[in-house]
Motif scaffolding. Structure first.
Motif, PDB file in Angstrom:
ATOM      1  N   HIS A 324     101.453  24.158  91.612  1.00  0.00           N
ATOM      2  CA  HIS A 324     102.771  23.529  91.630  1.00  0.00           C
ATOM      3  C   HIS A 324     103.722  24.399  92.436  1.00  0.00           C
ATOM      4  O   HIS A 324     103.647  25.627  92.388  1.00  0.00           O
ATOM      5  CB  HIS A 324     103.289  23.361  90.199  1.00  0.00           C
ATOM      6  CG  HIS A 324     104.468  22.455  90.074  1.00  0.00           C
ATOM      7  ND1 HIS A 324     105.744  22.826  90.446  1.00  0.00           N
ATOM      8  CD2 HIS A 324     104.568  21.168  89.618  1.00  0.00           C
ATOM      9  CE1 HIS A 324     106.578  21.825  90.218  1.00  0.00           C
ATOM     10  NE2 HIS A 324     105.897  20.805  89.735  1.00  0.00           N
ATOM     11  N   ALA A 325     104.613  23.779  93.170  1.00  0.00           N
ATOM     12  CA  ALA A 325     105.552  24.523  94.013  1.00  0.00           C
ATOM     13  C   ALA A 325     106.365  25.529  93.214  1.00  0.00           C
ATOM     14  O   ALA A 325     106.609  26.661  93.674  1.00  0.00           O
ATOM     15  CB  ALA A 325     106.486  23.548  94.727  1.00  0.00           C
ATOM     16  N   LEU A 326     106.777  25.170  92.008  1.00  0.00           N
ATOM     17  CA  LEU A 326     107.597  26.084  91.206  1.00  0.00           C
ATOM     18  C   LEU A 326     106.807  27.311  90.778  1.00  0.00           C
ATOM     19  O   LEU A 326     107.381  28.394  90.622  1.00  0.00           O
ATOM     20  CB  LEU A 326     108.159  25.361  89.978  1.00  0.00           C
ATOM     21  CG  LEU A 326     109.265  24.346  90.268  1.00  0.00           C
ATOM     22  CD1 LEU A 326     109.592  23.540  89.016  1.00  0.00           C
ATOM     23  CD2 LEU A 326     110.521  25.056  90.795  1.00  0.00           C
ATOM     24  N   GLN A 327     105.512  27.156  90.563  1.00  0.00           N
ATOM     25  CA  GLN A 327     104.689  28.315  90.205  1.00  0.00           C
ATOM     26  C   GLN A 327     104.678  29.325  91.341  1.00  0.00           C
ATOM     27  O   GLN A 327     104.790  30.542  91.110  1.00  0.00           O
ATOM     28  CB  GLN A 327     103.258  27.846  89.877  1.00  0.00           C
ATOM     29  CG  GLN A 327     102.320  28.961  89.469  1.00  0.00           C
ATOM     30  CD  GLN A 327     101.565  29.576  90.649  1.00  0.00           C
ATOM     31  OE1 GLN A 327     101.257  28.879  91.616  1.00  0.00           O
ATOM     32  NE2 GLN A 327     101.292  30.867  90.581  1.00  0.00           N
ATOM     33  N   LEU A 328     104.589  28.845  92.576  1.00  0.00           N
ATOM     34  CA  LEU A 328     104.616  29.749  93.727  1.00  0.00           C
ATOM     35  C   LEU A 328     105.989  30.377  93.910  1.00  0.00           C
ATOM     36  O   LEU A 328     106.113  31.586  94.095  1.00  0.00           O
ATOM     37  CB  LEU A 328     104.242  28.986  94.999  1.00  0.00           C
ATOM     38  CG  LEU A 328     102.784  28.583  95.220  1.00  0.00           C
ATOM     39  CD1 LEU A 328     102.641  27.916  96.583  1.00  0.00           C
ATOM     40  CD2 LEU A 328     101.858  29.787  95.124  1.00  0.00           C
ATOM     41  N   LEU A 329     107.016  29.539  93.867  1.00  0.00           N
ATOM     42  CA  LEU A 329     108.365  30.010  94.182  1.00  0.00           C
ATOM     43  C   LEU A 329     108.928  30.942  93.123  1.00  0.00           C
ATOM     44  O   LEU A 329     109.746  31.814  93.426  1.00  0.00           O
ATOM     45  CB  LEU A 329     109.294  28.807  94.365  1.00  0.00           C
ATOM     46  CG  LEU A 329     108.989  27.937  95.589  1.00  0.00           C
ATOM     47  CD1 LEU A 329     109.782  26.635  95.525  1.00  0.00           C
ATOM     48  CD2 LEU A 329     109.289  28.690  96.875  1.00  0.00           C
ATOM     49  N   LEU A 330     108.488  30.770  91.874  1.00  0.00           N
ATOM     50  CA  LEU A 330     108.978  31.616  90.785  1.00  0.00           C
ATOM     51  C   LEU A 330     107.961  32.679  90.379  1.00  0.00           C
ATOM     52  O   LEU A 330     108.199  33.435  89.432  1.00  0.00           O
ATOM     53  CB  LEU A 330     109.341  30.756  89.567  1.00  0.00           C
ATOM     54  CG  LEU A 330     110.449  29.716  89.801  1.00  0.00           C
ATOM     55  CD1 LEU A 330     110.677  28.892  88.542  1.00  0.00           C
ATOM     56  CD2 LEU A 330     111.742  30.395  90.236  1.00  0.00           C
ATOM     57  N   ASP A 331     106.831  32.708  91.089  1.00  0.00           N
ATOM     58  CA  ASP A 331     105.793  33.711  90.838  1.00  0.00           C
ATOM     59  C   ASP A 331     105.376  33.709  89.370  1.00  0.00           C
ATOM     60  O   ASP A 331     105.368  34.743  88.707  1.00  0.00           O
ATOM     61  CB  ASP A 331     106.277  35.103  91.258  1.00  0.00           C
ATOM     62  CG  ASP A 331     105.128  36.113  91.319  1.00  0.00           C
ATOM     63  OD1 ASP A 331     103.979  35.667  91.513  1.00  0.00           O
ATOM     64  OD2 ASP A 331     105.392  37.320  91.163  1.00  0.00           O
ATOM     65  N   GLN A 332     104.981  32.546  88.875  1.00  0.00           N
ATOM     66  CA  GLN A 332     104.600  32.375  87.475  1.00  0.00           C
ATOM     67  C   GLN A 332     103.114  32.063  87.337  1.00  0.00           C
ATOM     68  O   GLN A 332     102.502  31.477  88.235  1.00  0.00           O
ATOM     69  CB  GLN A 332     105.405  31.223  86.856  1.00  0.00           C
ATOM     70  CG  GLN A 332     106.884  31.517  86.694  1.00  0.00           C
ATOM     71  CD  GLN A 332     107.131  32.632  85.709  1.00  0.00           C
ATOM     72  OE1 GLN A 332     106.784  32.534  84.534  1.00  0.00           O
ATOM     73  NE2 GLN A 332     107.745  33.707  86.190  1.00  0.00           N
ATOM     74  N   PRO A 333     102.500  32.458  86.221  1.00  0.00           N
ATOM     75  CA  PRO A 333     101.090  32.113  85.983  1.00  0.00           C
ATOM     76  C   PRO A 333     100.926  30.605  85.885  1.00  0.00           C
ATOM     77  O   PRO A 333     101.850  29.892  85.485  1.00  0.00           O
ATOM     78  CB  PRO A 333     100.779  32.784  84.636  1.00  0.00           C
ATOM     79  CG  PRO A 333     101.846  33.808  84.448  1.00  0.00           C
ATOM     80  CD  PRO A 333     103.061  33.292  85.130  1.00  0.00           C
ATOM     81  N   LYS A 334      99.733  30.123  86.229  1.00  0.00           N
ATOM     82  CA  LYS A 334      99.468  28.687  86.200  1.00  0.00           C
ATOM     83  C   LYS A 334      98.994  28.275  84.803  1.00  0.00           C
ATOM     84  O   LYS A 334      97.804  28.096  84.557  1.00  0.00           O
ATOM     85  CB  LYS A 334      98.438  28.324  87.262  1.00  0.00           C
ATOM     86  CG  LYS A 334      98.949  28.508  88.685  1.00  0.00           C
ATOM     87  CD  LYS A 334      98.026  27.865  89.705  1.00  0.00           C
ATOM     88  CE  LYS A 334      96.727  28.602  89.847  1.00  0.00           C
ATOM     89  NZ  LYS A 334      95.891  28.045  90.939  1.00  0.00           N
TER      90      LYS A 334
END
Length: 370
Positions: A324-334
């Protein structure tokens, strides 16, 4: 006024982009003249690609959506067999999943009043709770967000052709906004964004996306990572999410490689119109079509900004990493990986049968008023 049957030139552009229309072996003009069959209507993903490519601006999608409504109203389909999907039922699959796996938002769910609220949408708040909480935390910092609204926008009911129940949700949404004096709603889901724009068109409520309000700046930009974007169907005419997501990714060092079909001409992932519940074979064909295009783009990552789309691809074997784009942009685990497998596990075995019985049990629900 001329009808679709009279105006369609049978040029074939919609058939070329839509696997469903191609499988019917008929043009929209022929279908309109013969009358759409019930299962034809419920096999259309209502994605709008037909309208996007039509040189005359016609919308076969609207014909199929209208046929769904008529089929439900006339009792040609027992739509209650699919009541596990109804978001206005307390024991739908998503609500049961959250209870079973302990997903909750104590302390931030539907609290406070006035100002800005976050509307994550059913899929994100159900299957990606950590990402949902992180987005809300950022919105508190960047936008003075006052609360998180864990309601459904009602779109699933519209797609299913149950308009009277969708109308009941719309009434409830408006009442909630007025009671809590909400002036701005920030959404993460493109489906919710466009549905809420329609719901609140007559009220002084501003609808925005997370991508236009959050600060996605990072200290260390990504290097040499190529992304291809799966664009969500509700966004195909305004391309608001499409543009904002691409800009945010590029500003963070990602490069974008477009698939064969993208932006306004993107092909549905297979979740549109709830068709995975009516025509699973077509859904699988759509999933594989998109994954093939992602591979052909030679990208490192397939990125979606609708979690329903992401989960469709996550549930399939693919050499392309899906996120998901937000996972990349916020550097969060999937934390959304494997969500569909967890749903299946919840419903497995004797205990799973009891949960399913509870999901499908009759209960007091909104009824159509004549």
């Amino acid at each position: 006024m001329e009808t679709l049957a009279e105006k369609c030139s049978e040029c074939g552009k919609c058939i070329a982009i839509c696997p469903f229309l191609a499988k019917t072996g008929k043009t929209p003009a022929v279908i309109a003249k013969q009358g759409a069959e019930v299962m034809e209507a419920f096999s259309c993903s209502l994605c709008g690609a037909c309208e996007a490519v039509c040189p005359l601006g016609l919308s076969p999608k609207n014909m199929f959506a209208g046929r769904r409504n008529a089929a439900v109203e006339n009792g040609e389909i027992d739509i209650d067999e699919y009541r596990y999907l109804f978001p206005d039922r307390p024991n739908n699959v998503m609500n049961m999943y959250r209870r079973f796996y302990g997903v909750h938002y104590d302390g931030i769910e539907n609290v406070g009043s006035a100002g800005t609220w976050f509307f994550p949408g059913c899929t994100l708040l159900t299957y990606s709770p950590n990402l949902t909480r992180e987005v809300y935390r950022r919105l508190q910092t960047d936008c003075n967000c006052q609360g998180m609204w864990t309601e459904c926008c009602g779109k699933p009911l519209v797609q299913l052709g149950i308009q009277h129940r969708a109308d009941a949700i719309e009434k409830r949404l408006k009442e909630f906004v007025e009671a809590h004096q909400i002036s701005r709603i920030i959404t993460a889901c493109p489906g919710c964004y466009y549905e809420l724009k329609n719901v609140f068109a007559s009220l002084a409520v501003r609808i925005q996306t997370v991508y236009e309000v959050l600060n996605f700046a990072v200290h260390k930009k990504s290097q040499n990572i190529k992304c291809t974007i799966h664009d969500a169907c509700p966004d195909r005419f305004e391309l608001k999410f499409a543009g904002q997501v691409r800009r945010a990714l590029e500003q963070n060092g990602f490069s974008i490689i477009e698939m064969q079909h993208s932006k306004g001409e993107a092909i549905c992932c297979g979740s549109g119109g709830q068709i995975s519940h009516f025509n699973p074979d077509l859904t699988e064909e759509l999933v594989q079509t998109r994954l093939k295009e992602a591979r052909q783009a030679d990208a490192d990552i397939l990125v979606g900004y609708c979690l329903s789309c992401v989960l469709k691809f996550d549930n399939a074997d693919s050499p392309v990493t899906v996120t998901h784009a937000l996972q990349l942009l916020l550097d969060q685990p999937k934390d959304f990986n494997g969500a569909k497998t967890r749903v299946a596990a919840m419903l497995n075995g004797a205990d799973g049968e009891k949960i399913w019985d509870k999901i499908m049990a009759e209960e007091s629900c909104p009824k159509e008023t004549k």
